[in-house]
Write a protein that holds these residues in place. Sequence first.
Motif, PDB file in Angstrom:
ATOM      1  N   ILE A   1     -25.084   3.647  35.019  1.00 44.06           N
ATOM      2  CA  ILE A   1     -24.106   4.599  35.550  1.00 44.06           C
ATOM      3  C   ILE A   1     -23.520   4.010  36.828  1.00 44.06           C
ATOM      4  O   ILE A   1     -24.262   3.561  37.710  1.00 44.06           O
ATOM      5  N   TYR A   2     -22.198   3.998  36.910  1.00 41.09           N
ATOM      6  CA  TYR A   2     -21.517   3.478  38.094  1.00 41.09           C
ATOM      7  C   TYR A   2     -20.872   4.648  38.836  1.00 41.09           C
ATOM      8  O   TYR A   2     -19.817   5.150  38.418  1.00 41.09           O
ATOM      9  N   PRO A   3     -21.476   5.116  39.927  1.00 43.89           N
ATOM     10  CA  PRO A   3     -20.942   6.293  40.637  1.00 43.89           C
ATOM     11  C   PRO A   3     -19.518   6.060  41.138  1.00 43.89           C
ATOM     12  O   PRO A   3     -19.110   4.939  41.446  1.00 43.89           O
TER      13      PRO A   3
ATOM     14  N   SER B   1     -18.469  -4.017  36.916  1.00 40.63           N
ATOM     15  CA  SER B   1     -19.436  -3.646  35.861  1.00 40.63           C
ATOM     16  C   SER B   1     -20.680  -4.536  35.946  1.00 40.63           C
ATOM     17  O   SER B   1     -21.190  -5.023  34.934  1.00 40.63           O
ATOM     18  N   ALA B   2     -21.143  -4.739  37.151  1.00 37.90           N
ATOM     19  CA  ALA B   2     -22.280  -5.629  37.388  1.00 37.90           C
ATOM     20  C   ALA B   2     -23.539  -5.097  36.717  1.00 37.90           C
ATOM     21  O   ALA B   2     -23.675  -3.902  36.462  1.00 37.90           O
ATOM     22  N   ARG B   3     -24.482  -6.017  36.452  1.00 39.53           N
ATOM     23  CA  ARG B   3     -25.738  -5.626  35.829  1.00 39.53           C
ATOM     24  C   ARG B   3     -26.938  -6.232  36.571  1.00 39.53           C
ATOM     25  O   ARG B   3     -28.026  -6.299  36.021  1.00 39.53           O
TER      26      ARG B   3
ATOM     27  N   LEU C   1     -28.510  -4.917  42.369  1.00 40.23           N
ATOM     28  CA  LEU C   1     -27.799  -3.857  43.076  1.00 40.23           C
ATOM     29  C   LEU C   1     -27.245  -2.817  42.113  1.00 40.23           C
ATOM     30  O   LEU C   1     -27.278  -1.609  42.385  1.00 40.23           O
ATOM     31  N   ALA C   2     -26.744  -3.264  40.971  1.00 36.77           N
ATOM     32  CA  ALA C   2     -26.200  -2.321  39.989  1.00 36.77           C
ATOM     33  C   ALA C   2     -27.289  -1.400  39.459  1.00 36.77           C
ATOM     34  O   ALA C   2     -27.074  -0.195  39.293  1.00 36.77           O
TER      35      ALA C   2
ATOM     36  N   ASP D   1     -29.861   3.774  39.092  1.00 41.08           N
ATOM     37  CA  ASP D   1     -31.081   4.582  39.095  1.00 41.08           C
ATOM     38  C   ASP D   1     -31.066   5.613  40.214  1.00 41.08           C
ATOM     39  O   ASP D   1     -31.628   6.706  40.071  1.00 41.08           O
ATOM     40  N   LEU D   2     -30.439   5.276  41.336  1.00 40.56           N
ATOM     41  CA  LEU D   2     -30.276   6.260  42.410  1.00 40.56           C
ATOM     42  C   LEU D   2     -29.500   7.469  41.909  1.00 40.56           C
ATOM     43  O   LEU D   2     -29.820   8.617  42.234  1.00 40.56           O
ATOM     44  N   ALA D   3     -28.472   7.228  41.100  1.00 45.45           N
ATOM     45  CA  ALA D   3     -27.662   8.319  40.559  1.00 45.45           C
ATOM     46  C   ALA D   3     -28.394   9.117  39.490  1.00 45.45           C
ATOM     47  O   ALA D   3     -27.991  10.250  39.176  1.00 45.45           O
ATOM     48  N   GLN D   4     -29.472   8.562  38.919  1.00 45.12           N
ATOM     49  CA  GLN D   4     -30.190   9.215  37.823  1.00 45.12           C
ATOM     50  C   GLN D   4     -31.598   9.649  38.227  1.00 45.12           C
ATOM     51  O   GLN D   4     -32.467   9.798  37.377  1.00 45.12           O
ATOM     52  N   MET D   5     -31.825   9.883  39.505  1.00 38.35           N
ATOM     53  CA  MET D   5     -33.159  10.263  39.962  1.00 38.35           C
ATOM     54  C   MET D   5     -33.639  11.536  39.273  1.00 38.35           C
ATOM     55  O   MET D   5     -32.855  12.473  39.075  1.00 38.35           O
TER      56      MET D   5
END
Length: 501
Positions: free
Chosen positions: A237-239, A286-288, A291-292, A297-301
Amino acid sequence: MTTLIRQPAREKPRQSFWGLWNISFGYFGIQIAFALQNANVSRIFQSLGSSVDDLAFLWIAGPVTGLIVQPLIGYHSDRTWGFLGRRRPYFLAGAVLAGLALIGLPNTGLLLLAAAFLWLLDASLNVAMEPFRAFAGDMTPDDQRAQAFAFQTCFIGAGAVLGSLAPALFNWLGIPNVAPEGVIPPSVRYSFYLGAAAMVFSVGWTVLRVREYSPDEMAEFDPGSDHDHGAEHEPLIYPRSGPFWTIAGIVMLGLVQALALDKQLYVLGAGLCAFGLIQIGVRATSARGALAHIVSDLAQMPVQMRQLAFAQFFTWIGFFIVWIYTTPVVTAQAFGATDTTSLAYNEGADWVGIMFAFYNGVAAVAAFLLPILARRIGNAATHAVGLLCGAAGFVGILLIRNPDALLLPMVGMGIAWASVLSMPYVILTRVLPPRKFGIYIGIFNFFIVIPQLVVATLMGGVMRSFFPGEPRWTMLVAALMMTAAAAAMILVKENAKVTGE
């Protein structure tokens, strides 16, 4: 059509007493180093010429380093499978680097060089420490997790007792605890040497005595997870909030410049800009990479992690204030000394070490009592009680002027510390995917180090504006923060199947 049959999970073996001991023993040396840092770095900085108002900013190395290092170490340790295992390479590298920093920190006569050594020490301790929480999750089944964290907390307490007492013990053995201006007392230097040796020995013990589970074994415990390849192909997920954080940072930087605010606020503004630019960068490309994955994962806590974040924020503001200001508060209020070269000041600084040793000793005992309370009222409520004990302890430091009586508030502080080191992780590791223990515990560290960064950048200005020459009032601020943290635990809704122990 072929139907894939999901194999039932293999139960993770329970650890024996000595298994839990070996898994956790490395924390003994890590916490000796942390205790030496917490009880003596303000003393070292003051001895090298720092004013009380500048202490918070000089401590900024810790939160900045943790913010950068811990999630990256968590990400890579989730994906490391070598001859030393998954987490142990990081334990060992961090221990060796921390040992070198502990030797260098008390031997520099320059304030900026001492701050640089503190930065190295904090980075190394973060490298060694971050995987230990995930390590406990890797090596124990769910129903033994609280016991594993209790062992960790016990070793943290025991190590902190030794680290906090070391300068006073060396002084008792006849090694001087005073020195000329600009020179660190010999008792402090020898304590840091002891910390370096203990760090390498105890972490080395864990590295040599524990065999980590292989990727195949981890996959049997957690079917369907790609432990071997770290789920490199999972959707990310890319915020979209990157521009917001970047603009907020630019606005803060502009306000600091236009209104001539405390220059330490530049750090917060730059941090907001960096966070926003990272989000913009990973979304645009669209990095993987690491950092990506961290951003995604921060967005999907998990929801419990989001709820715990509020409590963590206020908790660590409180503790960080106390670690920074207890030495100047106690030396001035209970020993009547502000001259760092005086005998009274150094006796007071040694007493702070004894106070910190005492609260860590209390924490080592409380670590095994908190799970008993948690069985009755739940982990979240137990943590709230512990935090309120800490708030009461901080008020005690503000009010009490007798050195011996200052041990009483350390009881409350010790109970709070035991709870901070165990209860959030018991709640957290039960809702995290096992293959991501490392990265999520690293992300969880954001909510520990961001409040520390807030204190490091704001507290100096608060001191100058509201408590000039009166650092004792910082203890009231710390107590209010811990009370807010206890209230925030009401938001934490534990999963019914994992409440208590």
